[in-house]
Write a protein that holds these residues in place. Sequence first.
Motif, PDB file in Angstrom:
ATOM      1  N   UNK A  25       5.381  -8.975  -8.083  1.00  0.00           N
ATOM      2  CA  UNK A  25       6.343  -7.878  -7.962  1.00  0.00           C
ATOM      3  C   UNK A  25       5.602  -6.566  -7.736  1.00  0.00           C
ATOM      4  N   UNK A  26       5.222  -6.305  -6.487  1.00  0.00           N
ATOM      5  CA  UNK A  26       4.476  -5.094  -6.158  1.00  0.00           C
ATOM      6  C   UNK A  26       5.388  -3.871  -6.132  1.00  0.00           C
ATOM      7  N   UNK A  27       4.808  -2.721  -6.516  1.00  0.00           N
ATOM      8  CA  UNK A  27       5.546  -1.468  -6.405  1.00  0.00           C
ATOM      9  C   UNK A  27       5.589  -0.964  -4.967  1.00  0.00           C
ATOM     10  N   UNK A  28       4.526  -1.213  -4.225  1.00  0.00           N
ATOM     11  CA  UNK A  28       4.442  -0.680  -2.870  1.00  0.00           C
ATOM     12  C   UNK A  28       3.568  -1.574  -2.001  1.00  0.00           C
ATOM     13  N   UNK A  29       3.797  -1.470  -0.703  1.00  0.00           N
ATOM     14  CA  UNK A  29       2.921  -2.065   0.303  1.00  0.00           C
ATOM     15  C   UNK A  29       2.335  -0.904   1.096  1.00  0.00           C
ATOM     16  N   UNK A  30       1.021  -0.776   1.050  1.00  0.00           N
ATOM     17  CA  UNK A  30       0.334   0.355   1.675  1.00  0.00           C
ATOM     18  C   UNK A  30      -0.359  -0.130   2.941  1.00  0.00           C
ATOM     19  N   UNK A  31      -0.151   0.595   4.048  1.00  0.00           N
ATOM     20  CA  UNK A  31      -0.712   0.199   5.345  1.00  0.00           C
ATOM     21  C   UNK A  31      -1.580   1.320   5.889  1.00  0.00           C
ATOM     22  N   UNK A  32      -2.828   0.996   6.203  1.00  0.00           N
ATOM     23  CA  UNK A  32      -3.755   1.954   6.795  1.00  0.00           C
ATOM     24  C   UNK A  32      -4.514   1.241   7.905  1.00  0.00           C
ATOM     25  N   UNK A  33      -5.394   1.963   8.599  1.00  0.00           N
ATOM     26  CA  UNK A  33      -6.135   1.272   9.634  1.00  0.00           C
ATOM     27  C   UNK A  33      -6.972   2.178  10.506  1.00  0.00           C
ATOM     28  N   UNK A  34      -7.717   1.548  11.402  1.00  0.00           N
ATOM     29  CA  UNK A  34      -8.595   2.223  12.359  1.00  0.00           C
ATOM     30  C   UNK A  34      -7.738   2.643  13.551  1.00  0.00           C
ATOM     31  N   UNK A  35      -6.938   3.675  13.363  1.00  0.00           N
ATOM     32  CA  UNK A  35      -5.994   4.111  14.390  1.00  0.00           C
ATOM     33  C   UNK A  35      -5.590   5.554  14.130  1.00  0.00           C
ATOM     34  N   UNK A  36      -5.086   6.239  15.152  1.00  0.00           N
ATOM     35  CA  UNK A  36      -4.605   7.609  14.946  1.00  0.00           C
ATOM     36  C   UNK A  36      -3.486   7.650  13.913  1.00  0.00           C
ATOM     37  N   UNK A  37      -3.386   8.764  13.199  1.00  0.00           N
ATOM     38  CA  UNK A  37      -2.366   8.893  12.155  1.00  0.00           C
ATOM     39  C   UNK A  37      -0.965   8.723  12.732  1.00  0.00           C
ATOM     40  N   UNK A  38      -0.728   9.205  13.955  1.00  0.00           N
ATOM     41  CA  UNK A  38       0.597   9.080  14.554  1.00  0.00           C
ATOM     42  C   UNK A  38       0.951   7.615  14.819  1.00  0.00           C
ATOM     43  N   UNK A  39      -0.038   6.813  15.203  1.00  0.00           N
ATOM     44  CA  UNK A  39       0.199   5.382  15.434  1.00  0.00           C
ATOM     45  C   UNK A  39       0.462   4.682  14.113  1.00  0.00           C
ATOM     46  N   UNK A  40      -0.287   5.062  13.099  1.00  0.00           N
ATOM     47  CA  UNK A  40      -0.060   4.476  11.766  1.00  0.00           C
ATOM     48  C   UNK A  40       1.356   4.771  11.289  1.00  0.00           C
ATOM     49  N   UNK A  41       1.831   5.988  11.514  1.00  0.00           N
ATOM     50  CA  UNK A  41       3.194   6.351  11.124  1.00  0.00           C
ATOM     51  C   UNK A  41       4.212   5.482  11.861  1.00  0.00           C
ATOM     52  N   UNK A  42       4.022   5.300  13.169  1.00  0.00           N
ATOM     53  CA  UNK A  42       4.925   4.448  13.947  1.00  0.00           C
ATOM     54  C   UNK A  42       4.923   3.022  13.423  1.00  0.00           C
ATOM     55  N   UNK A  43       3.733   2.515  13.110  1.00  0.00           N
ATOM     56  CA  UNK A  43       3.623   1.141  12.623  1.00  0.00           C
ATOM     57  C   UNK A  43       4.368   0.974  11.308  1.00  0.00           C
ATOM     58  N   UNK A  44       4.172   1.897  10.378  1.00  0.00           N
ATOM     59  CA  UNK A  44       4.818   1.810   9.064  1.00  0.00           C
ATOM     60  C   UNK A  44       6.332   1.915   9.207  1.00  0.00           C
TER      61      UNK A  44
END
Length: 408
Positions: free
Chosen positions: A335-354
């Motif tokens: 039972x996780x509180x959150x799923x955190x997504x990061x990566x080797x990509x521009x911040x704008x792309x990370x936002x779109x992915x999330x």
Amino acid sequence: METGGIKLGSRELGDSRFQLGTNQSGMRAHNERLVFSLLRQHGSLAKSDIARMTKLSAQTVSVIMRELEQDGLLLREEPIRGKIGQPSVPMSLDPEGAFFLGLKIGRRSAELVLIDFVGTVRAMLHSSYLYPAPDATMIFARDGIRSLRANLSPEQDRRIAGLGIAMPFEIWNWADTVGAPRGAMDQWRSLDIRAELQAELGFPVYLQNDATSACGAELVFGRIGGLRNFIYFYIGAFAGGGVVLNGRLYGGPTGNAGALGSMPVPGVDGRPAQLIDVASIAILELALKRQGRDATFLWTSPQDWGEVGPELDRWIERAADALAYAIVSASAVIDFEAAVIDGWMPASIRTRLVETVATALRGIDVEGLAVPQVREGTVGIHARALGGASLPLSERFLLGGSTPSKEA
């Protein structure tokens, strides 16, 4: 004990869930780690605040803080004067108190970073390549460490408390995927890079999986608020991640817990596939190459990919769908509180992915499950290198440390 020029307490910590201090003798190391952890979390605290939070006696706190200040690990800040009584004197971590090195060995690039006691990056070196050749990687590590140390004063160099290496486990298995000569990658089988560097350095050297190290960076340096239990995805050349339980990086008995790249998800054709075969940036690279395009920018310009085109849109949609299924599957176990997504990509792309992952989750039947909040990571493209540097910081100074890391 005295190690690497940094004075530490005399006893290692046991259960990281134990957040109170003890006034019993022989527990100095635990109490010191508790103080360091609180100061990392709050920035600065007065002795009275620490005594209240830890339930330690005022005398015990006073002795600890005085000795840590004398050791050059804490700074005394300007007094805060109230209307009644003596002024309160906040204490904080001294940035010059300790330094840490982090080495990331990735499928397409290597990074070497030097951080101080509060996590500020003092220097960083970068090398891009087609594949991680063992000899070239050792040269980069040795020359880079020598170069970074040359710019430190003798006192700063004495305060280097460790090197953490973040790299894929069994990296030789990725020869075909990264397009490397199998013979060259097989050389990694006989190279114990941690032991090689440990034999040359006067401070501890740690080793951890690169994606799990990125998770450790989010835990130690990220802006996670009060999160104590979360699943973490790092999308690099290949997708991976880590698990944080009770505020501690969890690796399991073999260090492979959180091997999220191997999670089964729906593939492009609807048949089962592994997350790594759908959500990795290497999949986007392959799609661009099929269009006759040079995809080098994916690795050399992670802050700005420019106009990528419809291949990026398709990759985000498919990667997000796979990540959504991985999150739901993981939520059926913990039972996780959150799923955190990061990566080797521009911040704008990370936002779109999330955002696309959050949308995809709404299309999955999750009856009977509490789906965690999907959040962006806060460390960014250098999470793996900073995660490497977080290994000695966590192991030597903070509560709990990083269970799966390895030391000589």
